[in-house]
Write a protein that holds these residues in place. Structure first.
Motif, PDB file in Angstrom:
ATOM      1  N   LEU A  31       0.828  -1.206   0.000  1.00  0.00           N
ATOM      2  CA  LEU A  31       0.000   0.000   0.000  1.00  0.00           C
ATOM      3  C   LEU A  31       0.864   1.258   0.000  1.00  0.00           C
ATOM      4  O   LEU A  31       0.612   2.200  -0.767  1.00  0.00           O
ATOM      5  CB  LEU A  31      -0.949  -0.001   1.201  1.00  0.00           C
ATOM      6  CG  LEU A  31      -1.925   1.164   1.268  1.00  0.00           C
ATOM      7  CD1 LEU A  31      -2.820   1.214   0.036  1.00  0.00           C
ATOM      8  CD2 LEU A  31      -2.770   1.068   2.521  1.00  0.00           C
ATOM      9  N   LEU A  32       1.908   1.296   0.825  1.00  0.00           N
ATOM     10  CA  LEU A  32       2.784   2.466   0.858  1.00  0.00           C
ATOM     11  C   LEU A  32       3.510   2.665  -0.477  1.00  0.00           C
ATOM     12  O   LEU A  32       3.648   3.793  -0.955  1.00  0.00           O
ATOM     13  CB  LEU A  32       3.806   2.358   1.986  1.00  0.00           C
ATOM     14  CG  LEU A  32       3.315   2.653   3.391  1.00  0.00           C
ATOM     15  CD1 LEU A  32       4.451   2.523   4.393  1.00  0.00           C
ATOM     16  CD2 LEU A  32       2.691   4.047   3.483  1.00  0.00           C
ATOM     17  N   VAL A  33       3.965   1.590  -1.096  1.00  0.00           N
ATOM     18  CA  VAL A  33       4.648   1.706  -2.392  1.00  0.00           C
ATOM     19  C   VAL A  33       3.674   2.214  -3.453  1.00  0.00           C
ATOM     20  O   VAL A  33       3.995   3.125  -4.216  1.00  0.00           O
ATOM     21  CB  VAL A  33       5.286   0.364  -2.815  1.00  0.00           C
ATOM     22  CG1 VAL A  33       5.761   0.402  -4.261  1.00  0.00           C
ATOM     23  CG2 VAL A  33       6.448   0.018  -1.893  1.00  0.00           C
ATOM     24  N   ALA A  34       2.467   1.644  -3.499  1.00  0.00           N
ATOM     25  CA  ALA A  34       1.475   2.080  -4.483  1.00  0.00           C
ATOM     26  C   ALA A  34       1.120   3.552  -4.282  1.00  0.00           C
ATOM     27  O   ALA A  34       1.036   4.325  -5.249  1.00  0.00           O
ATOM     28  CB  ALA A  34       0.222   1.212  -4.402  1.00  0.00           C
ATOM     29  N   GLU A  35       0.941   3.947  -3.039  1.00  0.00           N
ATOM     30  CA  GLU A  35       0.629   5.356  -2.759  1.00  0.00           C
ATOM     31  C   GLU A  35       1.829   6.248  -3.051  1.00  0.00           C
ATOM     32  O   GLU A  35       1.669   7.363  -3.546  1.00  0.00           O
ATOM     33  CB  GLU A  35       0.169   5.524  -1.313  1.00  0.00           C
ATOM     34  CG  GLU A  35      -1.203   4.953  -1.074  1.00  0.00           C
ATOM     35  CD  GLU A  35      -1.648   5.046   0.381  1.00  0.00           C
ATOM     36  OE1 GLU A  35      -0.811   5.330   1.271  1.00  0.00           O
ATOM     37  OE2 GLU A  35      -2.841   4.836   0.621  1.00  0.00           O
ATOM     38  N   GLY A  36       3.039   5.769  -2.754  1.00  0.00           N
ATOM     39  CA  GLY A  36       4.239   6.543  -3.027  1.00  0.00           C
ATOM     40  C   GLY A  36       4.412   6.842  -4.499  1.00  0.00           C
ATOM     41  O   GLY A  36       4.794   7.949  -4.890  1.00  0.00           O
ATOM     42  N   VAL A  37       4.099   5.863  -5.344  1.00  0.00           N
ATOM     43  CA  VAL A  37       4.217   6.038  -6.794  1.00  0.00           C
ATOM     44  C   VAL A  37       3.092   6.913  -7.338  1.00  0.00           C
ATOM     45  O   VAL A  37       3.316   7.768  -8.182  1.00  0.00           O
ATOM     46  CB  VAL A  37       4.215   4.658  -7.504  1.00  0.00           C
ATOM     47  CG1 VAL A  37       4.033   4.804  -8.992  1.00  0.00           C
ATOM     48  CG2 VAL A  37       5.499   3.920  -7.210  1.00  0.00           C
TER      49      VAL A  37
END
Length: 161
Positions: A31-37
């Motif tokens: 979730l953090l990676v998807a939101e970060g991108v």
């Protein structure tokens, strides 16, 4: 209950807890990676996808153990937009960012999460075409991956089991 049975039950319980925590780390990190991108994590120095109309940012999708399926991609210039405001900017067409939460609820530690887009001009945005993210946004998120995992683990340590 014999001593061996008691030990085995305790070990099985421990094994289940470890599996659950690993799943939680995988879900939280994905979730953090998807939101970060896509939308960015400003507190963590991740700018996210540059936004003009929101088209590129909203195009990100996740797949679990498979590449996400996309329909035909339309360039924003091919989509009929609303009225122009001051300075010639379009006013009526802003696309909301993606919500990855529901797609990632079933992720386990054994899964591979693929975050992808089918926007043809995304490489230009990643490699400095936008002043909003001149150093890119995907590469910054990938570089921040160890910090994101640590943040998820720290959050799980603070939460009750």
């Amino acid at each position: 209950m014999s001593r061996e049975t008691s030990w085995r039950v305790g070990f099985d319980r421990f094994d289940t807890i470890i599996d659950q925590r690993l799943d939680e780390v995988q879900r939280g990190t994905a979730l953090l990676v998807a939101e970060g991108v896509s939308v960015g994590l400003r507190r963590r120095g991740l700018p996210g996808t540059p936004v003009d109309t929101g088209f590129a940012r909203s195009s990100w999708s996740v797949g679990i153990n498979a590449t996400p399926q996309f329909g035909p991609s339309k360039n924003p210039s091919q989509v009929r937009r609303g009225a122009r405001g001051a300075g010639g900017r379009f006013l009526a067409w802003k696309v909301p960012p993606p919500d990855f939460g529901p797609a990632l609820l079933s992720v386990t530690a054994a899964d591979t999460v693929i975050i992808a887009t089918n926007v043809e001009y995304m490489p230009r945005l990643e490699y400095g075409h936008s002043k909003q993210a001149p150093q890119g946004f995907v590469r910054l998120t990938v570089a921040a991956f160890p910090r994101l995992v640590k943040a998820v683990v720290a959050r799980l340590r603070r939460s009750p089991s």
